[in-house]
Scaffold this active site. Sequence first.
Site, PDB file in Angstrom:
ATOM      1  N   HIS A   1      14.217 -37.149 -28.382  1.00  0.00           N
ATOM      2  CA  HIS A   1      13.017 -37.075 -29.431  1.00  0.00           C
ATOM      3  C   HIS A   1      12.909 -36.121 -30.424  1.00  0.00           C
ATOM      4  O   HIS A   1      11.866 -35.966 -31.070  1.00  0.00           O
ATOM      5  CB  HIS A   1      11.874 -37.554 -28.676  1.00  0.00           C
ATOM      6  CG  HIS A   1      11.986 -38.665 -27.630  1.00  0.00           C
ATOM      7  ND1 HIS A   1      11.938 -40.127 -28.201  1.00  0.00           N
ATOM      8  CD2 HIS A   1      12.197 -38.838 -26.482  1.00  0.00           C
ATOM      9  CE1 HIS A   1      12.156 -40.911 -27.074  1.00  0.00           C
ATOM     10  NE2 HIS A   1      12.261 -40.111 -26.204  1.00  0.00           N
TER      11      HIS A   1
ATOM     12  N   TRP B   1      -3.915  -1.526  -0.973  1.00  0.00           N
ATOM     13  CA  TRP B   1      -4.018  -2.692  -1.753  1.00  0.00           C
ATOM     14  C   TRP B   1      -4.336  -3.915  -1.018  1.00  0.00           C
ATOM     15  O   TRP B   1      -3.340  -4.324  -0.174  1.00  0.00           O
ATOM     16  CB  TRP B   1      -2.403  -2.868  -2.503  1.00  0.00           C
ATOM     17  CG  TRP B   1      -2.149  -4.177  -3.308  1.00  0.00           C
ATOM     18  CD1 TRP B   1      -1.723  -5.337  -2.728  1.00  0.00           C
ATOM     19  CD2 TRP B   1      -2.561  -4.499  -4.611  1.00  0.00           C
ATOM     20  NE1 TRP B   1      -1.641  -6.364  -3.662  1.00  0.00           N
ATOM     21  CE2 TRP B   1      -2.337  -5.882  -5.001  1.00  0.00           C
ATOM     22  CE3 TRP B   1      -3.203  -3.648  -5.616  1.00  0.00           C
ATOM     23  CZ2 TRP B   1      -2.403  -6.388  -5.970  1.00  0.00           C
ATOM     24  CZ3 TRP B   1      -3.297  -4.407  -6.899  1.00  0.00           C
ATOM     25  CH2 TRP B   1      -2.834  -5.696  -7.152  1.00  0.00           C
TER      26      TRP B   1
ATOM     27  N   GLU C   1       9.489 -13.757 -23.822  1.00  0.00           N
ATOM     28  CA  GLU C   1       8.575 -12.334 -23.574  1.00  0.00           C
ATOM     29  C   GLU C   1       9.321 -11.148 -23.725  1.00  0.00           C
ATOM     30  O   GLU C   1       8.871 -10.211 -24.300  1.00  0.00           O
ATOM     31  CB  GLU C   1       7.963 -12.360 -22.553  1.00  0.00           C
ATOM     32  CG  GLU C   1       6.783 -13.610 -22.243  1.00  0.00           C
ATOM     33  CD  GLU C   1       6.208 -13.355 -20.957  1.00  0.00           C
ATOM     34  OE1 GLU C   1       6.799 -13.411 -19.743  1.00  0.00           O
ATOM     35  OE2 GLU C   1       4.862 -13.049 -20.775  1.00  0.00           O
TER      36      GLU C   1
ATOM     37  N   ARG D   1       1.105   1.937  -7.689  1.00  0.00           N
ATOM     38  CA  ARG D   1       1.379   0.652  -7.011  1.00  0.00           C
ATOM     39  C   ARG D   1       0.066  -0.099  -7.085  1.00  0.00           C
ATOM     40  O   ARG D   1       0.028  -1.072  -6.784  1.00  0.00           O
ATOM     41  CB  ARG D   1       1.719   0.929  -5.599  1.00  0.00           C
ATOM     42  CG  ARG D   1       2.876   1.684  -5.443  1.00  0.00           C
ATOM     43  CD  ARG D   1       3.113   2.095  -4.227  1.00  0.00           C
ATOM     44  NE  ARG D   1       3.030   1.157  -3.278  1.00  0.00           N
ATOM     45  CZ  ARG D   1       4.169   0.711  -2.391  1.00  0.00           C
ATOM     46  NH1 ARG D   1       5.263   1.442  -2.829  1.00  0.00           N
ATOM     47  NH2 ARG D   1       4.315  -0.286  -1.686  1.00  0.00           N
TER      48      ARG D   1
ATOM     49  N   CYS E   1       0.981  -1.225   0.003  1.00  0.00           N
ATOM     50  CA  CYS E   1       0.096  -0.004  -0.037  1.00  0.00           C
ATOM     51  C   CYS E   1       0.736   1.270  -0.024  1.00  0.00           C
ATOM     52  O   CYS E   1       1.907   1.167  -0.029  1.00  0.00           O
ATOM     53  CB  CYS E   1      -1.034  -0.060   1.235  1.00  0.00           C
ATOM     54  SG  CYS E   1      -1.779  -1.627   1.487  1.00  0.00           S
TER      55      CYS E   1
ATOM     56  N   LYS F   1      10.086 -16.591 -20.214  1.00  0.00           N
ATOM     57  CA  LYS F   1      10.538 -15.238 -19.502  1.00  0.00           C
ATOM     58  C   LYS F   1      11.553 -14.474 -20.847  1.00  0.00           C
ATOM     59  O   LYS F   1      11.402 -13.391 -21.174  1.00  0.00           O
ATOM     60  CB  LYS F   1      11.291 -15.149 -18.434  1.00  0.00           C
ATOM     61  CG  LYS F   1      10.632 -15.329 -17.104  1.00  0.00           C
ATOM     62  CD  LYS F   1       9.777 -14.164 -16.804  1.00  0.00           C
ATOM     63  CE  LYS F   1       8.669 -14.174 -17.463  1.00  0.00           C
ATOM     64  NZ  LYS F   1       7.196 -14.818 -16.813  1.00  0.00           N
TER      65      LYS F   1
ATOM     66  N   LYS G   1      -0.810  -6.993 -19.742  1.00  0.00           N
ATOM     67  CA  LYS G   1      -0.647  -7.562 -18.339  1.00  0.00           C
ATOM     68  C   LYS G   1      -1.777  -8.360 -17.999  1.00  0.00           C
ATOM     69  O   LYS G   1      -1.512  -9.411 -17.330  1.00  0.00           O
ATOM     70  CB  LYS G   1      -0.481  -6.442 -17.335  1.00  0.00           C
ATOM     71  CG  LYS G   1      -0.141  -6.780 -15.868  1.00  0.00           C
ATOM     72  CD  LYS G   1       1.296  -7.438 -15.563  1.00  0.00           C
ATOM     73  CE  LYS G   1       1.392  -8.136 -14.422  1.00  0.00           C
ATOM     74  NZ  LYS G   1       2.511  -9.007 -14.488  1.00  0.00           N
TER      75      LYS G   1
ATOM     76  N   GLU H   1       9.013 -22.028 -17.897  1.00  0.00           N
ATOM     77  CA  GLU H   1       9.102 -20.498 -17.397  1.00  0.00           C
ATOM     78  C   GLU H   1      10.152 -19.843 -17.863  1.00  0.00           C
ATOM     79  O   GLU H   1      10.033 -18.704 -18.160  1.00  0.00           O
ATOM     80  CB  GLU H   1       8.739 -20.624 -15.904  1.00  0.00           C
ATOM     81  CG  GLU H   1       8.668 -19.105 -15.275  1.00  0.00           C
ATOM     82  CD  GLU H   1       7.670 -18.361 -15.932  1.00  0.00           C
ATOM     83  OE1 GLU H   1       6.781 -18.876 -16.584  1.00  0.00           O
ATOM     84  OE2 GLU H   1       7.579 -17.047 -15.393  1.00  0.00           O
TER      85      GLU H   1
ATOM     86  N   ASN I   1       1.244  -0.177   6.124  1.00  0.00           N
ATOM     87  CA  ASN I   1       1.569  -1.190   5.129  1.00  0.00           C
ATOM     88  C   ASN I   1       2.108  -2.189   5.785  1.00  0.00           C
ATOM     89  O   ASN I   1       2.614  -2.346   6.748  1.00  0.00           O
ATOM     90  CB  ASN I   1       2.469  -0.750   4.357  1.00  0.00           C
ATOM     91  CG  ASN I   1       2.051   0.727   3.433  1.00  0.00           C
ATOM     92  OD1 ASN I   1       0.854   0.809   3.462  1.00  0.00           O
ATOM     93  ND2 ASN I   1       2.988   1.060   2.765  1.00  0.00           N
ATOM     94  N   GLY I   2       1.778  -3.331   5.359  1.00  0.00           N
ATOM     95  CA  GLY I   2       2.269  -4.793   5.819  1.00  0.00           C
ATOM     96  C   GLY I   2       1.336  -5.723   6.324  1.00  0.00           C
ATOM     97  O   GLY I   2      -0.128  -5.530   6.007  1.00  0.00           O
TER      98      GLY I   2
HETATM   99  O1  M6R Z   1      -3.187 -12.868 -14.550  1.00  0.00           O
HETATM  100  P1  M6R Z   1      -2.762 -14.273 -14.990  1.00  0.00           P
HETATM  101  O2  M6R Z   1      -1.938 -15.111 -14.072  1.00  0.00           O
HETATM  102  O3  M6R Z   1      -4.090 -15.336 -14.975  1.00  0.00           O
HETATM  103  O4  M6R Z   1      -1.999 -14.306 -16.171  1.00  0.00           O
HETATM  104  C1  M6R Z   1      -1.898 -15.445 -17.136  1.00  0.00           C
HETATM  105  C2  M6R Z   1      -1.049 -14.973 -18.318  1.00  0.00           C
HETATM  106  O5  M6R Z   1      -1.400 -14.231 -19.260  1.00  0.00           O
HETATM  107  C3  M6R Z   1       0.340 -14.380 -17.680  1.00  0.00           C
HETATM  108  O6  M6R Z   1       1.063 -15.362 -16.873  1.00  0.00           O
HETATM  109  C4  M6R Z   1       1.465 -14.246 -18.729  1.00  0.00           C
HETATM  110  O7  M6R Z   1       1.748 -15.423 -19.418  1.00  0.00           O
HETATM  111  C5  M6R Z   1       2.505 -13.275 -18.483  1.00  0.00           C
HETATM  112  N1  M6R Z   1       3.078 -12.466 -19.249  1.00  0.00           N
HETATM  113  C6  M6R Z   1       4.022 -14.148 -17.976  1.00  0.00           C
HETATM  114  O8  M6R Z   1       5.110 -13.570 -17.945  1.00  0.00           O
END
Ligand code: M6R
Length: 607
Positions: free
Chosen positions: A503, A74, A487, A27, A2, A484, A602, A480, A98-99
Amino acid sequence: MCGIVGYIGKRQATPILISGLRRLEYRGYDSAGVAVHNGESSRVVRCCGKLSNLEQKLALEPVPGMLGIGHTRWATHGKPSDENAHPHKAGGVSVVHNGIIENHVALRNELEEEGVTFSSDTDTEIFAHLIHREMRGGAEALARGVQQVLRKVQGAYAIVVMDDADPSTLVAAKSASPLVIGLGDGENYVASDVTAILDETRDMIFVEEQELATVRPSGVHITDLDGNPVERAPRRINWSVVQAEKQGYRHFMQKEIFEQPRAVADTLAGRLDRERGDVKLDGIDLDVRSIRRVVFVACGTSYHASLIGKFLVESLARIPTEVDLASEFRYRDPLIGSGDLVIGISQSGETADTMAAMKMAREKGATLLAVSNVLESSIPRMADHAFYTHAGPEIGVASTKAFVTQLASLVLIAAYLGRRSGALDRGRGDELLGELAELPKKMSDVIEHSAQLQVIARRYGGAKGFLFLGRGNQYPIALEGALKLKEISYIHAEGYAAGEMKHGPIALIDETMPVIVIAPRGAHYEKVISNLTEVRARDGKIVAIATRGDTEIGSAADEVVMVPTAAPEILPLLTALPLQLLAYYVAVSKGTDIDQPRNLAKSVTVE
Ligand code: M6R
């Protein structure tokens, strides 16, 4: 998580508080409020929703005065609502916080037994009542009353307190949540973030752990929690506002990677019951013995967390578990019904496919559990049970701290299921909780060695493609790691189960192909080493993520990144970190738009 602002001095407090809170909007927040003292008494104005709602309310009911505290929230404990918005007031004592207070249930019970009635669901209101009780009991000064209360409180806090009886003082204190004092001429400021007060002053004192500051218009007095004075010289801050929002980091993603130990500590706060070798999950009350099967549904990074969730639930609770991409699940007429626990994981709580998959599961009679980072977002609201990761707002589009806190949450949920299914005994439960308690420290250890990843990123960042390999619960980490890198650096990367390499993907390997192999000591170690040798034989460049103390792996890999040893359930939370750092530093070297990579959003609220 927050945002906090406080002011004491010679000007009207409200505009200063509002402009500070506006600076903290990045935030994310769900409610906001101020308390302002006019020299005789104070008044609280607060409401749910954006800061503009609060501004409209203040336009109708102005609160004049030259002492005040403000807050953007938040939500963690208690949904976003007018009642749960800060400041919280008891008697003449107003508090912003906050916390997370870990022992809030015990403290609340104690106060309720004394006849205190609570008007919110927050842990923060406890502070207000406890401090009010101290002041009524004769504490000679507000600082003294706050000190007494802080001795009883466990958890993370940055708090700012004012008392109707003393309009010349603000008291602020900190433990594990940031707090800064801004110095003016005949006026002073308090804030959770430098950004909030950067327009007012650039001379700041950073309050350290377990310290308390008494702030008056004429000066600031800092002590430890026993009242011993602390000398601290102010620092002149030359950051721009944008730099300050990122707390000196270059990108939000970098900040979010580096704050992961804190984020995981917040996920765990108040949830470990070491005495019973069990976990305490507020708001979750499942009839575990009636669960026939667990089915995870999620997208993207949350799907990768779910894949690890399957390992956790099957090994700790011995309940058969499946994982599906939400976008596939919803269109394949899945066999699902009562007796199935469907766990939907979503950082944002708003992902359209995950929501639709859960809705379909509900129609077929399944019980729904949501794991989300955003309180009262759509997915937890539609579920029967909700678990919040408490990572705080994640601003970088590429998920980092949300992922790692999802993993920590899944260890907790699997342990909860295991203790109730009978598969996890108290002793093993306690060992696991001990490992979790150690985790933030171990994560900090990995992050402190980030410079090595910078060097590796420079060395291999020019490659056209990367391969990430892992086995068992490190396979989702390979997926993952590849996601990353894709992306944010726009380099093609594949995550593969190491055993699948021969394979197909082995055909890709030559001297231009960096292969990131996740090879911690443990059940699959020998197998992974043999995959690594196959890569080597084809001149692939190997970066191994290994566990400290492994003296063999150095001769089989070009680079070795060591992480601390940990239980197999915990290791993915450590091996994920070097891969995030690698992706980040490769993207930095390529100069991409790291926080808002091209074509990505996002929150994916459409199909
Ligand atoms: O908000 P969510 O966790 O449901 O989002 C799922 C994906 O859209 C999200 O994880 C996306 O793959 C990110 N960009 C990963 O870095």
